[in-house]
Design a protein around this motif. Structure first.
Motif, PDB file in Angstrom:
ATOM      1  N   PHE A 178      -5.414   0.699  -5.911  1.00 34.07           N
ATOM      2  CA  PHE A 178      -6.499   0.610  -6.878  1.00 34.07           C
ATOM      3  C   PHE A 178      -7.646  -0.237  -6.326  1.00 34.07           C
ATOM      4  O   PHE A 178      -7.431  -1.237  -5.634  1.00 34.07           O
ATOM      5  CB  PHE A 178      -6.002  -0.005  -8.194  1.00 34.07           C
ATOM      6  CG  PHE A 178      -5.259   0.966  -9.057  1.00 34.07           C
ATOM      7  CD1 PHE A 178      -5.955   1.893  -9.824  1.00 34.07           C
ATOM      8  CD2 PHE A 178      -3.871   0.968  -9.106  1.00 34.07           C
ATOM      9  CE1 PHE A 178      -5.279   2.791 -10.634  1.00 34.07           C
ATOM     10  CE2 PHE A 178      -3.187   1.862  -9.902  1.00 34.07           C
ATOM     11  CZ  PHE A 178      -3.891   2.785 -10.662  1.00 34.07           C
ATOM     12  N   ALA A 179      -8.861   0.197  -6.641  1.00 30.08           N
ATOM     13  CA  ALA A 179     -10.061  -0.527  -6.224  1.00 30.08           C
ATOM     14  C   ALA A 179     -11.108  -0.417  -7.324  1.00 30.08           C
ATOM     15  O   ALA A 179     -11.084   0.505  -8.145  1.00 30.08           O
ATOM     16  CB  ALA A 179     -10.606   0.027  -4.902  1.00 30.08           C
ATOM     17  N   ARG A 180     -12.022  -1.382  -7.331  1.00 31.58           N
ATOM     18  CA  ARG A 180     -13.114  -1.403  -8.291  1.00 31.58           C
ATOM     19  C   ARG A 180     -14.376  -0.883  -7.617  1.00 31.58           C
ATOM     20  O   ARG A 180     -14.789  -1.383  -6.581  1.00 31.58           O
ATOM     21  CB  ARG A 180     -13.335  -2.817  -8.810  1.00 31.58           C
ATOM     22  CG  ARG A 180     -14.521  -2.984  -9.734  1.00 31.58           C
ATOM     23  CD  ARG A 180     -14.229  -2.432 -11.114  1.00 31.58           C
ATOM     24  NE  ARG A 180     -13.174  -3.160 -11.790  1.00 31.58           N
ATOM     25  CZ  ARG A 180     -12.702  -2.823 -12.975  1.00 31.58           C
ATOM     26  NH1 ARG A 180     -13.184  -1.750 -13.594  1.00 31.58           N
ATOM     27  NH2 ARG A 180     -11.734  -3.514 -13.531  1.00 31.58           N
ATOM     28  N   LEU A 224      -8.118  -4.264  -5.842  1.00 29.33           N
ATOM     29  CA  LEU A 224      -7.602  -5.151  -6.878  1.00 29.33           C
ATOM     30  C   LEU A 224      -6.410  -5.956  -6.389  1.00 29.33           C
ATOM     31  O   LEU A 224      -6.214  -7.104  -6.773  1.00 29.33           O
ATOM     32  CB  LEU A 224      -7.182  -4.330  -8.112  1.00 29.33           C
ATOM     33  CG  LEU A 224      -8.280  -3.517  -8.789  1.00 29.33           C
ATOM     34  CD1 LEU A 224      -7.724  -2.868 -10.047  1.00 29.33           C
ATOM     35  CD2 LEU A 224      -9.481  -4.386  -9.129  1.00 29.33           C
ATOM     36  N   ARG A 225      -5.588  -5.339  -5.547  1.00 32.52           N
ATOM     37  CA  ARG A 225      -4.397  -6.002  -5.023  1.00 32.52           C
ATOM     38  C   ARG A 225      -4.481  -6.009  -3.503  1.00 32.52           C
ATOM     39  O   ARG A 225      -5.555  -5.927  -2.931  1.00 32.52           O
ATOM     40  CB  ARG A 225      -3.120  -5.265  -5.490  1.00 32.52           C
ATOM     41  CG  ARG A 225      -2.974  -5.185  -6.998  1.00 32.52           C
ATOM     42  CD  ARG A 225      -2.563  -6.529  -7.587  1.00 32.52           C
ATOM     43  NE  ARG A 225      -2.423  -6.439  -9.050  1.00 32.52           N
ATOM     44  CZ  ARG A 225      -3.386  -6.698  -9.908  1.00 32.52           C
ATOM     45  NH1 ARG A 225      -4.579  -7.026  -9.464  1.00 32.52           N
ATOM     46  NH2 ARG A 225      -3.193  -6.607 -11.206  1.00 32.52           N
ATOM     47  N   LYS A 226      -3.341  -6.093  -2.865  1.00 30.82           N
ATOM     48  CA  LYS A 226      -3.308  -6.122  -1.401  1.00 30.82           C
ATOM     49  C   LYS A 226      -3.735  -4.766  -0.843  1.00 30.82           C
ATOM     50  O   LYS A 226      -3.771  -3.755  -1.541  1.00 30.82           O
ATOM     51  CB  LYS A 226      -1.894  -6.459  -0.922  1.00 30.82           C
ATOM     52  CG  LYS A 226      -0.842  -5.405  -1.283  1.00 30.82           C
ATOM     53  CD  LYS A 226       0.510  -5.819  -0.747  1.00 30.82           C
ATOM     54  CE  LYS A 226       1.564  -4.752  -1.067  1.00 30.82           C
ATOM     55  NZ  LYS A 226       2.885  -5.123  -0.531  1.00 30.82           N
ATOM     56  N   ARG A 284      -6.986   5.617  -0.258  1.00 34.04           N
ATOM     57  CA  ARG A 284      -5.838   5.954   0.592  1.00 34.04           C
ATOM     58  C   ARG A 284      -6.332   6.110   2.026  1.00 34.04           C
ATOM     59  O   ARG A 284      -7.261   6.878   2.296  1.00 34.04           O
ATOM     60  CB  ARG A 284      -5.168   7.250   0.116  1.00 34.04           C
ATOM     61  CG  ARG A 284      -3.947   7.631   0.946  1.00 34.04           C
ATOM     62  CD  ARG A 284      -3.119   8.681   0.227  1.00 34.04           C
ATOM     63  NE  ARG A 284      -3.744   9.990   0.237  1.00 34.04           N
ATOM     64  CZ  ARG A 284      -3.518  10.923   1.177  1.00 34.04           C
ATOM     65  NH1 ARG A 284      -2.704  10.671   2.185  1.00 34.04           N
ATOM     66  NH2 ARG A 284      -4.113  12.102   1.086  1.00 34.04           N
ATOM     67  N   THR A 285      -5.728   5.368   2.939  1.00 33.55           N
ATOM     68  CA  THR A 285      -6.109   5.461   4.354  1.00 33.55           C
ATOM     69  C   THR A 285      -5.598   6.772   4.936  1.00 33.55           C
ATOM     70  O   THR A 285      -4.618   7.343   4.446  1.00 33.55           O
ATOM     71  CB  THR A 285      -5.535   4.275   5.142  1.00 33.55           C
ATOM     72  OG1 THR A 285      -4.110   4.246   4.970  1.00 33.55           O
ATOM     73  CG2 THR A 285      -6.124   2.973   4.648  1.00 33.55           C
ATOM     74  N   ASP A 305       1.721  -2.599 -16.130  1.00 27.87           N
ATOM     75  CA  ASP A 305       2.202  -3.447 -15.034  1.00 27.87           C
ATOM     76  C   ASP A 305       0.993  -3.894 -14.206  1.00 27.87           C
ATOM     77  O   ASP A 305       0.400  -3.101 -13.467  1.00 27.87           O
ATOM     78  CB  ASP A 305       3.189  -2.668 -14.156  1.00 27.87           C
ATOM     79  CG  ASP A 305       3.802  -3.551 -13.074  1.00 27.87           C
ATOM     80  OD1 ASP A 305       3.555  -4.773 -13.096  1.00 27.87           O
ATOM     81  OD2 ASP A 305       4.512  -3.012 -12.206  1.00 27.87           O
ATOM     82  N   LYS A 306       0.610  -5.164 -14.315  1.00 30.56           N
ATOM     83  CA  LYS A 306      -0.552  -5.667 -13.597  1.00 30.56           C
ATOM     84  C   LYS A 306      -0.310  -5.748 -12.089  1.00 30.56           C
ATOM     85  O   LYS A 306      -1.257  -5.827 -11.308  1.00 30.56           O
ATOM     86  CB  LYS A 306      -0.921  -7.067 -14.122  1.00 30.56           C
ATOM     87  CG  LYS A 306      -1.360  -7.072 -15.579  1.00 30.56           C
ATOM     88  CD  LYS A 306      -2.612  -6.240 -15.778  1.00 30.56           C
ATOM     89  CE  LYS A 306      -3.086  -6.277 -17.211  1.00 30.56           C
ATOM     90  NZ  LYS A 306      -4.292  -5.435 -17.432  1.00 30.56           N
ATOM     91  N   LEU A 307       0.959  -5.751 -11.670  1.00 28.36           N
ATOM     92  CA  LEU A 307       1.279  -5.805 -10.237  1.00 28.36           C
ATOM     93  C   LEU A 307       1.429  -4.425  -9.621  1.00 28.36           C
ATOM     94  O   LEU A 307       1.812  -4.311  -8.449  1.00 28.36           O
ATOM     95  CB  LEU A 307       2.576  -6.615 -10.029  1.00 28.36           C
ATOM     96  CG  LEU A 307       2.539  -8.072 -10.513  1.00 28.36           C
ATOM     97  CD1 LEU A 307       3.894  -8.731 -10.282  1.00 28.36           C
ATOM     98  CD2 LEU A 307       1.433  -8.854  -9.812  1.00 28.36           C
ATOM     99  N   PHE A 308       1.145  -3.382 -10.377  1.00 24.78           N
ATOM    100  CA  PHE A 308       1.268  -2.021  -9.869  1.00 24.78           C
ATOM    101  C   PHE A 308       0.172  -1.769  -8.829  1.00 24.78           C
ATOM    102  O   PHE A 308      -1.025  -1.841  -9.136  1.00 24.78           O
ATOM    103  CB  PHE A 308       1.154  -1.032 -11.032  1.00 24.78           C
ATOM    104  CG  PHE A 308       1.195   0.415 -10.611  1.00 24.78           C
ATOM    105  CD1 PHE A 308       2.253   0.916  -9.884  1.00 24.78           C
ATOM    106  CD2 PHE A 308       0.150   1.272 -10.953  1.00 24.78           C
ATOM    107  CE1 PHE A 308       2.286   2.241  -9.513  1.00 24.78           C
ATOM    108  CE2 PHE A 308       0.177   2.592 -10.591  1.00 24.78           C
ATOM    109  CZ  PHE A 308       1.253   3.088  -9.858  1.00 24.78           C
ATOM    110  N   CYS A 309       0.575  -1.502  -7.582  1.00 21.92           N
ATOM    111  CA  CYS A 309      -0.397  -1.313  -6.492  1.00 21.92           C
ATOM    112  C   CYS A 309      -1.063   0.047  -6.555  1.00 21.92           C
ATOM    113  O   CYS A 309      -2.257   0.176  -6.265  1.00 21.92           O
ATOM    114  CB  CYS A 309       0.295  -1.488  -5.136  1.00 21.92           C
ATOM    115  SG  CYS A 309       0.827  -3.174  -4.828  1.00 21.92           S
TER     116      CYS A 309
END
Length: 930
Positions: free
Chosen positions: A923-925, A767-769, A914-915, A792-796
Motif C-alpha cells: 500500500f502507498a499514498r 505506508l509500511r515497509k 508492485r516491483t 488490520d493496520k499491519l496488513f502490507c
C-alpha cells in the motif's frame, strides 16, 4: 578375445567399435567424386587452421622451452633460421612512447589532453573529477557520475545542513538578441500561460528574476513537448535591443534550437565563427610534430626551435567544427541566435550554508582608475568603467548586498530566482592555508535593518546588472588571466611564507552572475529544501573558482547526486522524467541488467505477470484506459462484456482475459485469441542478444499519442481530490479553502473529454515497509483490499497469483532445434548437406523468444493482472528525507479519476505498488504536488 576386448573398450586407447559396429558404419560402396569433394573440404579446412594463428603469441613463444632464449624477443638472429623471416614480418616498429618524465612535461600533457577530448567534451574541472569520480560519457560530454568514495549519506547531509557543489557547465545556453517586441511575439508561440510562467512575465522581463517554463512546438500546446528550460533577461540599459539567455539540458538542445530557428526564420550567416583557443588543422599538425620531437635525444632536431608555436590548452567547447556556424540571423527581423555553450561556466551550490561559502570565497573587486601597464590589456575594461560614477555607485551597492548574504540563514529565505550581478577579484588570492568549513556569523547581522530590508524587498533591479553579458569583456578576462605558474612564483617571493598575497592593481577582475535556486516549493513538507545559488563565470576561470570552493569544506556531487536532489524535491528530472519529449523517449528504453546474471538466477517475468519490466508502455497504457471507458458506455459502474470471468470484485472494468491467458494450454495454439486488446501500434518484442527493446522500431508506437498534463489549474483541482482525509468533513474544509470544486460528474467528465490520453506526475509514499524500484507497477486496490487494511493496520498488501508461462514450450523447442542444427553441422560438411528450408523458417519464427520475457504483442496492460494497472514508477528508493520508501511516476488521468470516484471518502488516494520481480503488492499514498 581381441574382439571381446574391443567391444568392452578397456584401456585408454582401446578400440571401441568391435566387428559389429564396423559392419554397421562402413558402407559397401562409395561414390568417388562425392567422397573426394568431402575429403577435399576437410583437408582445406585443416590447412587453413594450421596456417592461421590461433593465439596472439609471437614466433619465439611457440618454440619448445628448451629452445627459447632470453634475447629472442629483441634479437631475431637468436631464432632458428626457418623462423627468422616470420619474425621479421611480426616485428613492429619501435614504439615512440617516451619515458614518464617526458610524458609528464606540461607541453606534452596539454597536447595529449587536447587529443583525448576531440570526441567527448571535457569540462574545465574534468581532470579533478577524473581522479575522484566514476566518469561516464553522456550527451557528448565526459562527466562525473558519482564519487569513488562512499558518500551517499554524506552528500545528503551536505544538501540538508551544509553545502554541496556541482559543475553544471555542460548545460547549453542559447542567446537571443533583438527587438523585445519581436522576441516576445514569437516566443509566445512555444509556451503557454496555462503551465505557469511565460517569457512575458513582468518580474522576469525586467531581468530581476530567473524564470523556468516548458517549451512546446510552435502552436502545438499541449502536444509537441520540447523540454524544460530556464531563462534570464538582461536588465534594460537604455538600448532598443534586448538579450535573452535560455538554458537547457544538452539532450534537448538540438530540438529547441531547430524550433527557435524555425519560428524566427534564422539562416546561417556568411561569416563562420572559429573559436579562438582552437588552432587550425595545419597549425595543430605542426604542434604535434614539435611535441613528438621533444622526446628525442637531441633538442636541435626540432627544426623550428624557439619559433615553435606552443600548444594551447582547449578552453570551452574545443570539439566544435571550425567550419560550422554557431550564430544565426533573421534577415526580416534582425534577431540573432548565438550558441553560448561552454562559453559561460555554471556552478551550483546547494545547501543552507551556501551564503557562507560564497561570502568567504569571493570578495568584491577593488576600484581601479589607472592602468598598470599600457602595453597589456589587463583590467582595461574595469578601469574604464571605474571612471563612470554611476557604475562605481552600482558596484558599491552590489558589494553591500553581497556582504549581507552572510546574515541570511538559508538561500530559501530569498525571493525565488533572485539575480545578483557582481565583479569579484581573483579567488585564488584568498585561499586559506588548509581546508576549512565555512560557518555563518549570525550575531554580526542580528539587528541589522538592511538584512530585514533584503528579506522583504529583495535585490533591486539595477543590481542584477553584470558585465558577463558583454562578450568582449569576457574574452578580455579569459585571455588576460594570470597563470598558476606566475601566481606560484609570486607566492614564493613573499617575505613571510604563507602570508596573504596582495596583487594590487595586477589582480584580475572577473564579472559573475549569482542566481538563487528556490529548492522545494511544491507540497507542505520541507519547504525550501535543496535551495542554493548558481554561479555563472566566463570560460577559462573554472579551476580558479573550483579549488577555493573546495577549500571552504563543500562536498562535490555528480550526476547521481543531481538525480537524488530532484528526487527529494519530487520534481521531474531532465530528461528521464519527460516521456512526451524526444529525449525522454530515448531514456525510457533501458538495457536489461538482469541478463548479466546467469539464466538460472533471472526472474521469469511472464510467471510474475510483468508484461514490460524494462520499458514503460505509456502509449498503450493511456490507449487501454481510453478503450475501457468507451467500452463501458458510462463512467460509473459500467456493464462488463464478460461478467462470468470477472476476477476482481468491486471493479467496474473487469479482467476477463487475464484468467484465460493463465489457463491457456501451450499446445492448443489459441494463444493469439486470448491476448486481449492488441494493436499494430503496441508491438513489443525483445532482442535475444542484448536483452534490449529496439527503440528505432517501436519508439514512435510506444510513446506517441499521449501527453503529460501540466495545466496548473487542473493539477491543483486533481491534487485536492487526492488529498487524504483523516476526519469528518476535513476534505470539505480543505477544498473550500483551496477554492476547488467537489468531485462530481459535471466537474471531471469535461476533463476526461479534453484529455482522453493524458498522464499525471504523482508522488507515492509507502505506508509500511517496502522499497519501490524502477518500473514498479501502480495499481488500484479492490474493495476487499481496503476492507482488510481497515481491519488490520499491519496488513502490507495482497499477493498476485502466479501466472503460467505460455512461451516456455516455444523456448525449449527453439533450444532443441539449435542443438540439432549444431550437431548436423558438425557431422556433415556444409557443401554436401545444406540446412533444410523448414528448419530455417522455424528458426526465424522463434528468433526473438527469450525465457522469462513476454515475446509477443502486448495484451491489455491494465487488465493483465488481478489488480488494475494505473501507471508506472520512473524513480523510486528509500528516502532519507522522509524515512520511508518513496516513488515518483506517472499514472493515467482517466484511471486516476476513475479510482478516486469509486474509493471511499476515508481511503482517497490509496494505491498498490508492485516491483517487476515480485508478486507482493504494498500500500502507498498517492499525492500530487503543484
Amino acid at each position: 578375445k581381441g574382439q571381446n576386448r574391443g567391444e568392452r573398450g578397456r584401456g585408454r586407447g582401446g578400440w571401441q567399435g568391435g566387428r559389429q559396429s564396423i559392419s554397421e558404419e562402413m558402407p559397401k560402396y562409395i561414390t568417388v567424386s562425392t567422397f573426394a569433394q568431402a575429403r577435399a573440404a576437410e583437408i582445406s579446412a585443416m590447412l587453413k587452421a594450421v596456417a592461421q594463428k590461433s593465439s596472439n603469441s609471437l614466433v619465439f613463444q611457440t618454440l619448445p622451452r628448451h629452445m627459447r632464449r632470453r634475447a629472442m624477443s629483441h634479437n631475431i638472429k637468436r631464432l632458428p633460421r626457418r623462423l627468422q623471416e616470420i619474425a621479421k614480418k611480426e616485428k613492429k616498429e619501435q614504439s615512440k612512447t617516451k619515458c614518464r618524465k617526458a610524458r609528464r612535461r606540461h607541453i606534452n600533457l596539454v597536447a595529449e589532453f587536447n587529443r583525448r577530448q576531440r570526441k567527448n567534451i571535457w569540462l574545465e574541472t574534468h581532470i579533478w573529477h577524473a581522479k575522484r569520480f566514476h566518469m561516464v560519457k553522456k550527451w557528448g560530454y565526459s562527466l562525473g557520475d558519482s564519487p569513488t568514495e562512499k558518500s551517499y549519506r554524506a552528500c545528503y547531509r551536505a544538501m540538508t545542513k551544509h553545502c554541496l557543489l556541482q559543475d553544471l557547465s555542460y548545460y547549453c545556453c542559447l542567446e537571443l538578441t533583438g527587438q523585445e517586441s519581436e522576441l516576445l511575439k514569437q516566443l509566445a508561440r512555444i509556451c503557454s500561460i496555462d503551465t505557469g510562467l511565460t517569457f512575458e512575465e513582468a518580474c522576469c522581463l525586467s531581468g530581476r528574476f530567473e524564470g523556468s517554463l516548458n517549451l512546446y512546438r510552435a502552436d502545438c500546446y499541449p502536444e509537441g513537448m520540447l523540454g524544460p528550460v530556464t531563462f534570464i533577461w538582461k536588465p534594460r540599459d537604455g538600448s532598443e535591443k534586448r538579450q535573452l539567455w535560455i538554458w537547457m539540458h544538452p539532450a534537448l538542445k538540438q530540438d529547441i534550437l531547430r524550433e527557435l530557428k524555425a519560428i524566427f526564420q534564422c539562416s546561417e550567416p556568411e561569416e563562420i565563427y572559429i573559436p579562438e583557443p582552437v588552432t587550425t588543422s595545419i597549425q595543430e599538425e605542426k604542434q604535434i610534430d614539435v611535441v613528438l620531437s621533444l622526446g628525442k635525444k637531441r633538442r636541435k632536431e626540432d627544426k623550428e626551435g624557439e619559433k615553435a608555436v606552443p600548444v594551447k590548452k582547449i578552453i570551452g567547447d574545443g570539439t566544435r567544427d571550425p567550419f560550422q556556424s554557431y550564430s544565426w540571423i533573421s534577415q526580416t527581423t534582425g534577431i540573432v541566435i548565438s550558441d553560448k555553450t561552454m562559453e559561460i561556466l555554471r556552478y551550483r551550490l546547494i545547501g543552507p550554508l551556501s551564503h557562507s561559502v560564497l561570502t568567504e570565497t569571493l570578495k568584491a573587486a577593488s576600484l581601479q582608475t589607472e592602468m598598470v601597464d599600457s602595453e597589456t590589456e589587463l583590467n582595461n575594461w574595469w578601469v574604464e568603467n571605474c571612471k563612470d560614477s554611476e557604475k562605481v555607485s552600482l558596484h558599491q551597492r552590489q558589494s553591500a548586498i553581497f556582504e549581507l548574504l552572510e546574515g541570511i540563514s538559508s538561500p530559501s529565505e530569498m525571493l525565488p530566482g533572485t539575480i545578483l550581478g557582481l565583479t569579484v577579484g581573483d579567488p585564488r588570492v584568498n585561499l586559506p592555508k588548509k581546508k576549512t568549513k565555512a560557518m555563518p556569523d549570525f550575531e554580526k547581522y542580528q539587528d541589522n535593518d538592511k538584512v530585514r530590508q533584503l528579506y522583504l524587498e529583495g535585490v533591486p533591479v539595477d543590481c542584477a546588472h553584470s558585465f558577463i553579458w558583454d562578450q568582449d569583456i569576457c574574452k578580455n578576462v579569459t585571455e588576460n588571466k594570470i597563470s598558476e605558474q606566475d601566481l606560484n612564483h609570486m607566492r614564493a617571493q613573499l617575505l613571510i611564507p604563507g602570508s596573504h598575497l596582495d596583487l594590487g592593481p595586477c589582480e584580475s577582475k572577473i564579472p559573475i552572475l549569482l542566481v538563487q535556486q528556490p529548492g522545494k516549493m511544491a507540497g507542505e513538507d520541507r519547504p525550501g529544501w535543496g535551495s542554493g545559488w548558481d554561479i555563472y563565470l566566463p570560460k577559462g576561470w573554472g579551476m580558479a573558482f573550483w579549488i577555493p570552493f573546495i577549500y571552504r569544506g563543500v562536498r562535490v556531487g555528480g550526476l547521481q547526486e543531481a538525480l537524488k536532489h530532484s528526487e527529494y524535491q519530487r520534481i521531474p528530472h531532465t530528461p528521464n522524467d519527460f516521456p512526451d519529449c524526444q529525449a525522454g523517449k530515448k531514456y525510457s528504453y533501458l538495457l536489461d541488467l538482469s541478463f548479466r546474471r546467469p539464466p538460472a538466477k533471472r526472474a521469469n517475468y511472464v510467471k510474475l505477470g510483468t508484461l514490460s519490466p524494462f520499458i514503460c508502455p505509456w502509449g498503450q497504457l493511456t490507449k487501454n484506459w481510453e478503450g475501457r471507458m468507451k467500452a463501458s458506455g458510462e463512467f460509473v459502474h459500467p456493464s462488463s462484456p464478460h461478467p462470468e470471468c470477472c476476477t476482481t470484485e468491486g471493479h467496474s472494468f473487469c479482467e476477463p482475459k487475464a484468467e484465460v491467458v493463465k489457463e491457456a494450454s501451450p499446445e492448443t495454439g489459441e494463444v493469439e485469441e486470448t491476448m486481449g486488446i492488441t494493436s499494430s501500434e503496441s508491438v513489443l518484442k525483445t532482442d535475444g542478444v542484448k536483452g534490449t527493446q529496439d527503440f528505432d522500431e517501436r519508439g514512435e508506437t510506444m510513446t506517441s499519442d499521449f501527453i503529460v498534463l501540466r495545466s496548473e489549474k487542473l493539477l491543483m483541482q486533481i491534487a485536492a481530490w487526492c488529498y487524504p482525509t483523516a476526519g469528518k468533513d476535513r476534505r470539505v474544509r480543505l477544498i473550500s479553502r483551496l477554492g476547488q470544486k467537489e468531485m462530481t460528474k459535471d466537474v471531471f467528465l469535461p476533463i476526461l473529454m479534453s484529455y482522453p490520453r493524458a498522464l499525471v506526475w504523482v508522488n507515492l509514499s509507502l505506508l509500511r515497509k517496502g522499497n519501490p524500484e524502477l518500473h514498479a507497477m501502480i495499481c488500484i486496490p479492490t474493495e476487499d483490499d481496503l476492507l482488510h487494511l481497515g481491519k488490520d493496520k499491519l496488513f502490507c498488501g495482497p499477493q498476485e497469483p502466479r501466472h503460467q508461462d505460455i512461451f516456455k514450450h516455444k523456448v525449449q523447442k527453439l533450444k532443441e532445434e539449435k542443438k540439432k542444427k549444431k550437431k548436423k553441422d558438425n557431422m556433415k560438411a556444409l557443401e554436401s548437406d545444406p540446412l533444410n528450408v523448414p528448419d530455417r523458417e522455424t528458426t526465424e519464427e522463434h528468433e526473438d523468444l527469450i525465457l522469462g520475457l513476454w515475446s509477443d504483442s502486448l495484451p491489455d496492460v491494465t487488465s493483465h493482472c488481478s489488480r488494475t494497472l494505473l501507471g508506472y514508477v520512473t524513480r523510486g528508493d528509500f528516502s532519507l528525507a522522509v524515512g520511508c520508501g518513496e516513488a515518483l511516476g506517472f499514472v493515467s488521468l482517466t484511471g486516476l479519476l476513475y479510482m478516486l470516484h469509486n474509493q471511499p471518502a476515508d481511503k482517497k488516494g490509496l494505491v498498490l505498488l508492485r516491483t517487476p520481480a515480485s508478486l507482493q503488492y504494498r500500500f502507498a499514498r498517492l499525492t500530487i504536488e503543484v
